[in-house]
Design a protein around this motif. Structure first.
Motif, PDB file in Angstrom:
ATOM      1  N   GLY A 132     -53.913  51.267 -65.351  1.00  0.00           N
ATOM      2  CA  GLY A 132     -54.361  50.385 -64.278  1.00  0.00           C
ATOM      3  C   GLY A 132     -55.827  50.029 -64.417  1.00  0.00           C
ATOM      4  N   GLY A 133     -56.656  51.017 -64.755  1.00  0.00           N
ATOM      5  CA  GLY A 133     -58.083  50.771 -64.938  1.00  0.00           C
ATOM      6  C   GLY A 133     -58.369  49.852 -66.116  1.00  0.00           C
ATOM      7  N   PHE A 134     -57.615  50.014 -67.180  1.00  0.00           N
ATOM      8  CA  PHE A 134     -57.776  49.156 -68.359  1.00  0.00           C
ATOM      9  C   PHE A 134     -57.608  47.691 -67.984  1.00  0.00           C
ATOM     10  CE2 PHE A 134     -55.854  46.750 -71.819  1.00  0.00           C
ATOM     11  CZ  PHE A 134     -56.701  47.012 -72.887  1.00  0.00           C
ATOM     12  N   TRP A 135     -56.549  47.380 -67.208  1.00  0.00           N
ATOM     13  CA  TRP A 135     -56.284  45.982 -66.872  1.00  0.00           C
ATOM     14  C   TRP A 135     -57.171  45.478 -65.737  1.00  0.00           C
ATOM     15  CZ3 TRP A 135     -54.428  42.773 -70.095  1.00  0.00           C
ATOM     16  CH2 TRP A 135     -53.547  43.208 -71.093  1.00  0.00           C
ATOM     17  N   LYS A 136     -57.594  46.362 -64.835  1.00  0.00           N
ATOM     18  CA  LYS A 136     -58.528  45.937 -63.791  1.00  0.00           C
ATOM     19  C   LYS A 136     -59.839  45.457 -64.398  1.00  0.00           C
ATOM     20  CE  LYS A 136     -56.863  48.608 -59.829  1.00  0.00           C
ATOM     21  NZ  LYS A 136     -57.145  49.744 -58.911  1.00  0.00           N
ATOM     22  N   ARG A 137     -60.270  46.136 -65.434  1.00  0.00           N
ATOM     23  CA  ARG A 137     -61.516  45.727 -66.095  1.00  0.00           C
ATOM     24  C   ARG A 137     -61.363  44.377 -66.784  1.00  0.00           C
ATOM     25  NH1 ARG A 137     -61.358  51.250 -67.225  1.00  0.00           N
ATOM     26  NH2 ARG A 137     -60.582  50.893 -69.356  1.00  0.00           N
ATOM     27  N   GLY A 139     -59.562  41.921 -65.262  1.00  0.00           N
ATOM     28  CA  GLY A 139     -59.299  40.938 -64.210  1.00  0.00           C
ATOM     29  C   GLY A 139     -57.932  40.981 -63.576  1.00  0.00           C
ATOM     30  N   LEU A 140     -57.047  41.894 -63.997  1.00  0.00           N
ATOM     31  CA  LEU A 140     -55.711  41.998 -63.415  1.00  0.00           C
ATOM     32  C   LEU A 140     -55.735  43.114 -62.380  1.00  0.00           C
ATOM     33  CD1 LEU A 140     -52.740  41.137 -63.399  1.00  0.00           C
ATOM     34  CD2 LEU A 140     -52.328  42.771 -65.247  1.00  0.00           C
ATOM     35  N   LYS A 141     -55.624  42.744 -61.085  1.00  0.00           N
ATOM     36  CA  LYS A 141     -55.840  43.719 -60.027  1.00  0.00           C
ATOM     37  C   LYS A 141     -54.747  43.695 -58.963  1.00  0.00           C
ATOM     38  CE  LYS A 141     -60.865  43.365 -60.609  1.00  0.00           C
ATOM     39  NZ  LYS A 141     -62.155  43.094 -59.958  1.00  0.00           N
ATOM     40  N   PRO A 142     -53.477  43.943 -59.344  1.00  0.00           N
ATOM     41  CA  PRO A 142     -52.436  44.080 -58.327  1.00  0.00           C
ATOM     42  C   PRO A 142     -52.536  45.448 -57.664  1.00  0.00           C
ATOM     43  CG  PRO A 142     -51.525  44.573 -60.462  1.00  0.00           C
ATOM     44  CD  PRO A 142     -52.962  44.170 -60.694  1.00  0.00           C
ATOM     45  N   ARG A 143     -51.807  45.639 -56.576  1.00  0.00           N
ATOM     46  CA  ARG A 143     -51.757  46.985 -55.987  1.00  0.00           C
ATOM     47  C   ARG A 143     -51.124  47.958 -56.978  1.00  0.00           C
ATOM     48  NH1 ARG A 143     -49.835  47.470 -49.841  1.00  0.00           N
ATOM     49  NH2 ARG A 143     -50.413  49.597 -50.384  1.00  0.00           N
ATOM     50  N   ARG A 144     -50.122  47.475 -57.721  1.00  0.00           N
ATOM     51  CA  ARG A 144     -49.521  48.300 -58.763  1.00  0.00           C
ATOM     52  C   ARG A 144     -48.970  47.396 -59.851  1.00  0.00           C
ATOM     53  NH1 ARG A 144     -44.809  50.876 -60.446  1.00  0.00           N
ATOM     54  NH2 ARG A 144     -43.468  49.812 -58.947  1.00  0.00           N
ATOM     55  N   LEU A 145     -49.178  47.786 -61.099  1.00  0.00           N
ATOM     56  CA  LEU A 145     -48.566  47.068 -62.210  1.00  0.00           C
ATOM     57  C   LEU A 145     -47.049  47.198 -62.127  1.00  0.00           C
ATOM     58  CD1 LEU A 145     -50.897  48.291 -65.100  1.00  0.00           C
ATOM     59  CD2 LEU A 145     -50.985  46.076 -63.957  1.00  0.00           C
ATOM     60  N   SER A 146     -46.331  46.166 -62.520  1.00  0.00           N
ATOM     61  CA  SER A 146     -44.874  46.243 -62.506  1.00  0.00           C
ATOM     62  C   SER A 146     -44.389  47.211 -63.581  1.00  0.00           C
ATOM     63  CB  SER A 146     -44.265  44.863 -62.755  1.00  0.00           C
ATOM     64  OG  SER A 146     -44.501  44.445 -64.085  1.00  0.00           O
ATOM     65  N   SER A 147     -43.186  47.754 -63.373  1.00  0.00           N
ATOM     66  CA  SER A 147     -42.612  48.668 -64.371  1.00  0.00           C
ATOM     67  C   SER A 147     -42.485  47.986 -65.721  1.00  0.00           C
ATOM     68  CB  SER A 147     -41.230  49.150 -63.903  1.00  0.00           C
ATOM     69  OG  SER A 147     -41.327  49.878 -62.703  1.00  0.00           O
ATOM     70  N   GLY A 148     -42.064  46.715 -65.698  1.00  0.00           N
ATOM     71  CA  GLY A 148     -41.926  45.992 -66.949  1.00  0.00           C
ATOM     72  C   GLY A 148     -43.232  45.886 -67.710  1.00  0.00           C
ATOM     73  N   PHE A 149     -44.303  45.535 -67.000  1.00  0.00           N
ATOM     74  CA  PHE A 149     -45.603  45.392 -67.645  1.00  0.00           C
ATOM     75  C   PHE A 149     -46.101  46.737 -68.169  1.00  0.00           C
ATOM     76  CE2 PHE A 149     -50.219  44.605 -67.769  1.00  0.00           C
ATOM     77  CZ  PHE A 149     -50.246  43.405 -68.472  1.00  0.00           C
TER      78      PHE A 149
END
Length: 224
Positions: A132-137, A139-149
Motif C-alpha cells: 500500500g505504501g509503495f503505491w501511495k508514494r 499517487g494511488l491512494k484508495p482505502r484498500r487496494l483490490s485483491s486483483g491488484f
C-alpha cells in the motif's frame, strides 16, 4: 508475502491473473495453458471463457460474512464451492482489518481439516502495508487496494511472464457495449473502498513498459 519456504507460488515462466470482464471472451484454453493461474474471490470457472485451471484463489472475508453466515453449523456450502478448484491454494487477507481476522479463522477451521495438503495462507500484514505504501508514494491512494491488484503485484514479483485477463473498470467495453463487472454475478466494486480506474491506469503503464501483458479483447481477436 508467503515466507521464504512457501511453495504456494514458484517462479514459473508464465503466470496468469484472471479478472471478471471475460463473458463471451473465448479465453479459457489460453488461460489454462499458463504455468500458474491466479483467480479471485471464489469466482466460478468454465472451460470456454475463463478456463478451469486454478493454482491460487482468494477468498474475501466479506464473502464469509454475507454468504456463509452459519459456517460452523453448515460448512457444506463453502466446502462444495472450494472443491471445484481441486488442489488450488487458498489465500485470505486475514489481517487487512480487525473484522477480517475472525472470519478468516472460521474459514480456516472449516477448510483445513478437509484440505490439509493445501493449507490456507493469510496475507502478511507487513506485506499489505508495504505494498500500500509503495503505491501511495506513486499517487494511488484508495482505502484498500483490490485483491486483483494486490495479486498482480505479487505475480510481478514472483513470475517471469505475467498476463492479465479480464481487468476493465468501466461499464462499457471498447466497442461501447455494456459489460458486467463480473462474468459470474451482477455485483459492482465498492467505490468507497477501491479506485478501480486508477488501478487500471497503473496496469496500462506496466503494460506499456513491458512489465506485464494486458489482454483487453476477446481471445479470438486478441491483439497483444
Amino acid at each position: 508475502m508467503f515466507g521464504k519456504n512457501s511453495h504456494l507460488i514458484k517462479c514459473d515462466n508464465q503466470c496468469v491473473c484472471v479478472g471478471g470482464i471475460l463473458k463471451n471472451s473465448s479465453c479459457g484454453s489460453e488461460i489454462d495453458s499458463a504455468d500458474f493461474v491466479i483467480r479471485f474471490n471464489l469466482a466460478s470457472i468454465n472451460d470456454s471463457d475463463v478456463g478451469l485451471k486454478t493454482d491460487l484463489i482468494t477468498i474475501n472475508p466479506s464473502q464469509i460474512q454475507k454468504e456463509y453466515k452459519n459456517l460452523e453449523e453448515d460448512p457444506d456450502l463453502l466446502v462444495e464451492r472450494v472443491s471445484v478448484y481441486g488442489n488450488a491454494s487458498l489465500v485470505m487477507p486475514a489481517f487487512a482489518y480487525t473484522f477480517c481476522t475472525e472470519l478468516s479463522i472460521r474459514a480456516l477451521n472449516v477448510l483445513h481439516p478437509i484440505r490439509p495438503q493445501k493449507p490456507m495462507a493469510f496475507f502478511s500484514p507487513y506485506y499489505l502495508q508495504t505494498l500500500g505504501g509503495f503505491w501511495k508514494r506513486r499517487g494511488l491512494k484508495p482505502r484498500r487496494l483490490s485483491s486483483g491488484f494486490m495479486l498482480i503485484n505479487t505475480a510481478l514479483e514472483l513470475c517471469e511472464d505475467v498476463h492479465v485477463y479480464g481487468f476493465w473498470p468501466f461499464d462499457t467495453n471498447m466497442q461501447d457495449n455494456p459489460v458486467p463487472y463480473h462474468y459470474y454475478d451482477l455485483k459492482r466494486p465498492s467505490k468507497r473502498m477501491h479506485k478501480m480506474p486508477e488501478e487500471f491506469v497503473r496496469l496500462l503503464q506496466l503494460h506499456s513498459q513491458g512489465a506485464l501483458t494486458l489482454h483487453l479483447q476477446p481471445c479470438s481477436s486478441d491483439t497483444r
